[in-house]
Scaffold this active site. Sequence first.
Site, mmCIF file in Angstrom:
data_model
loop_
_atom_site.group_PDB
_atom_site.id
_atom_site.type_symbol
_atom_site.label_atom_id
_atom_site.label_comp_id
_atom_site.label_asym_id
_atom_site.label_seq_id
_atom_site.Cartn_x
_atom_site.Cartn_y
_atom_site.Cartn_z
ATOM 1 N N GLU A 87 1.065 -18.044 4.128
ATOM 2 C CA GLU A 87 1.059 -17.530 2.757
ATOM 3 C C GLU A 87 2.479 -17.657 2.226
ATOM 4 O O GLU A 87 3.386 -16.961 2.677
ATOM 5 C CB GLU A 87 0.610 -16.075 2.676
ATOM 6 C CG GLU A 87 0.479 -15.623 1.223
ATOM 7 C CD GLU A 87 0.418 -14.118 1.053
ATOM 8 O OE1 GLU A 87 0.993 -13.620 0.065
ATOM 9 O OE2 GLU A 87 -0.178 -13.453 1.909
ATOM 10 N N GLU A 91 8.988 -19.770 -8.695
ATOM 11 C CA GLU A 91 8.842 -18.372 -8.308
ATOM 12 C C GLU A 91 10.103 -17.587 -8.662
ATOM 13 O O GLU A 91 11.216 -17.980 -8.326
ATOM 14 C CB GLU A 91 8.564 -18.261 -6.807
ATOM 15 C CG GLU A 91 8.241 -16.863 -6.354
ATOM 16 C CD GLU A 91 7.728 -16.819 -4.921
ATOM 17 O OE1 GLU A 91 6.775 -16.066 -4.647
ATOM 18 O OE2 GLU A 91 8.288 -17.546 -4.076
ATOM 19 N N GLY A 131 4.748 -19.343 -1.463
ATOM 20 C CA GLY A 131 5.190 -18.939 -2.793
ATOM 21 C C GLY A 131 4.067 -18.645 -3.764
ATOM 22 O O GLY A 131 2.896 -18.910 -3.504
ATOM 23 N N CYS A 163 3.763 -10.595 -3.569
ATOM 24 C CA CYS A 163 3.196 -11.933 -3.387
ATOM 25 C C CYS A 163 2.292 -12.317 -4.544
ATOM 26 O O CYS A 163 2.306 -13.459 -5.000
ATOM 27 C CB CYS A 163 2.406 -11.993 -2.081
ATOM 28 S SG CYS A 163 3.393 -11.681 -0.603
ATOM 29 N N TRP A 214 9.449 -9.127 4.213
ATOM 30 C CA TRP A 214 10.091 -7.852 3.914
ATOM 31 C C TRP A 214 9.508 -7.144 2.699
ATOM 32 O O TRP A 214 9.749 -5.961 2.492
ATOM 33 C CB TRP A 214 11.596 -8.058 3.679
ATOM 34 C CG TRP A 214 11.903 -9.136 2.674
ATOM 35 C CD1 TRP A 214 12.226 -10.439 2.945
ATOM 36 C CD2 TRP A 214 11.875 -9.028 1.246
ATOM 37 N NE1 TRP A 214 12.396 -11.145 1.782
ATOM 38 C CE2 TRP A 214 12.205 -10.300 0.713
ATOM 39 C CE3 TRP A 214 11.630 -7.983 0.351
ATOM 40 C CZ2 TRP A 214 12.272 -10.546 -0.655
ATOM 41 C CZ3 TRP A 214 11.693 -8.226 -1.006
ATOM 42 C CH2 TRP A 214 12.015 -9.497 -1.502
ATOM 43 N N ASN A 215 8.764 -7.829 1.843
ATOM 44 C CA ASN A 215 8.412 -7.213 0.550
ATOM 45 C C ASN A 215 7.342 -6.129 0.675
ATOM 46 O O ASN A 215 7.421 -5.090 0.019
ATOM 47 C CB ASN A 215 7.992 -8.282 -0.468
ATOM 48 C CG ASN A 215 6.767 -9.054 -0.057
ATOM 49 O OD1 ASN A 215 6.574 -9.356 1.127
ATOM 50 N ND2 ASN A 215 5.918 -9.389 -1.012
ATOM 51 N N LYS A 234 7.467 -10.705 14.833
ATOM 52 C CA LYS A 234 8.873 -10.907 14.472
ATOM 53 C C LYS A 234 8.998 -10.573 12.995
ATOM 54 O O LYS A 234 8.394 -11.235 12.152
ATOM 55 C CB LYS A 234 9.301 -12.352 14.714
ATOM 56 C CG LYS A 234 10.689 -12.678 14.174
ATOM 57 C CD LYS A 234 10.897 -14.177 14.077
ATOM 58 C CE LYS A 234 12.190 -14.553 13.375
ATOM 59 N NZ LYS A 234 12.322 -13.990 12.038
#
Length: 461
Positions: free
Chosen positions: A230, A363, A232, A264, A132-133, A156
């Site tokens: 991909e 994180e 943390g 990320c 979502w980021n 998805k």
Amino acid sequence: MTTMIQCISPVDGSVYAERPAASPEAARAVVARARKAQKAWAKRPLEERVQLVLKGVARLNEMVDEVVPELAWQMGRPVRYGGEFKGFNERSNYVADIAASALAPIVVEESERFERRILREAHGVVFVIAPWNYPYMTAINTIAPALMAGNTVIIKHAAQTLLVGERMVRAFNEAGVPDDVFQNIFLDHATTSALIAEKSFDFINFTGSVEGGRSIERAAAGTFTGLGLELGGKDPGYVMEDADLDAAVDTLMDGATYNSGQCCCGIERVYVHESLYDAFVEKSVAWVSNYKLGNPLEQETTLGPMAHKRFAAVVRQQVADAVAKGAKALVDPKLFPADDGGAYVAPQVLVDVDHSMDFMTEETFGPAVGIMKVKSDAEALSLMNDCKYGLTVSLWTRDAERADRIAADLETGTVFMNRADYLDPALCWTGVKETGRGGSLSVIGFHNLTRPKSYHFRKAL
């Protein structure tokens, strides 16, 4: 009973969108259509596939007036930043430019006696589980080269950006990419895991949490399905005594707080040589204090809410724990009256931090950064590597040879010098340790989305 997947908007806590999760039977039908369509799609000329993908990208760009406010409502990024089209287009155009060379046969011999060559062949059905980021940019990293290489793709998307996959597929289908070649699906976790365990897909790309990656590996165990993960990050910056101080502050603080720190490769910890430490801290606090936290739908807002109040709770907990252990928070919370204790989080700079604190090792993924003083390259290197993640590192110096020496010992996927928080589509995007495995974009990204197939023809007996 049908499971409904909901996007709870961080803007006001309302249900912004909801969609029914596909049943296992309906999901298998989606996969079957993708598999049936793949061979014909792969047989189309490469340039035709490339141009159809670019037409899909162009069609999505035409939807900018819908896409930008949708993103604000779904995950909180202010509309003033205009969505993700710059990076989305840059990445799509670059992989289109290199597709022919990246997928070209490797000719070992072409003589009267032998033809020996290695071809790149599409895996088949590629499953993209997108975050979502940066919901458009991260997804296109795999979607564009996968389709160009002859795979069919099922996407998805995260519940927090529920509408993104739907909109991307609509744009590409309207541009001429066949409906069964690129499909969107809404799935719950149980059905997702079941499909993976059934070897429904030939390659899976996932961007998300470490635990999410572990779940996918467990589901795929024994299927031999290729995975790109991909996960943390806890990316550091190192400011050396010869750095351009103002440039370092501007880039590293932007890298720490842009998109509410939900990047990320965002900067989460900074190590500064003792000769520049005080000045760096002072300038950083002033830089961060200049944000206007508020409703992302308003043009004057420069910092929106985090995507969900549960993500914001992690940031607040880590900051509070660090302060309880002796850290100092330097940004005045009174400057940010919009901080509501929920999704709206004021940015923060912490000093007197160390690696006994989760804030410097786990994180955070929010608009908060820790700054530590160091005396030498060796000390900085030890601290930068003292982490279970490894995506990017940002080195600040005028001495490229010095940066190169340090880079050789860094445990990371990408080393920047005098830059941060950027994805170069010509370079492989990859990580080490618990950041994951595999790599996207660049020539290597195309190779990960295809398999080598060798031809050894003896023509003369």
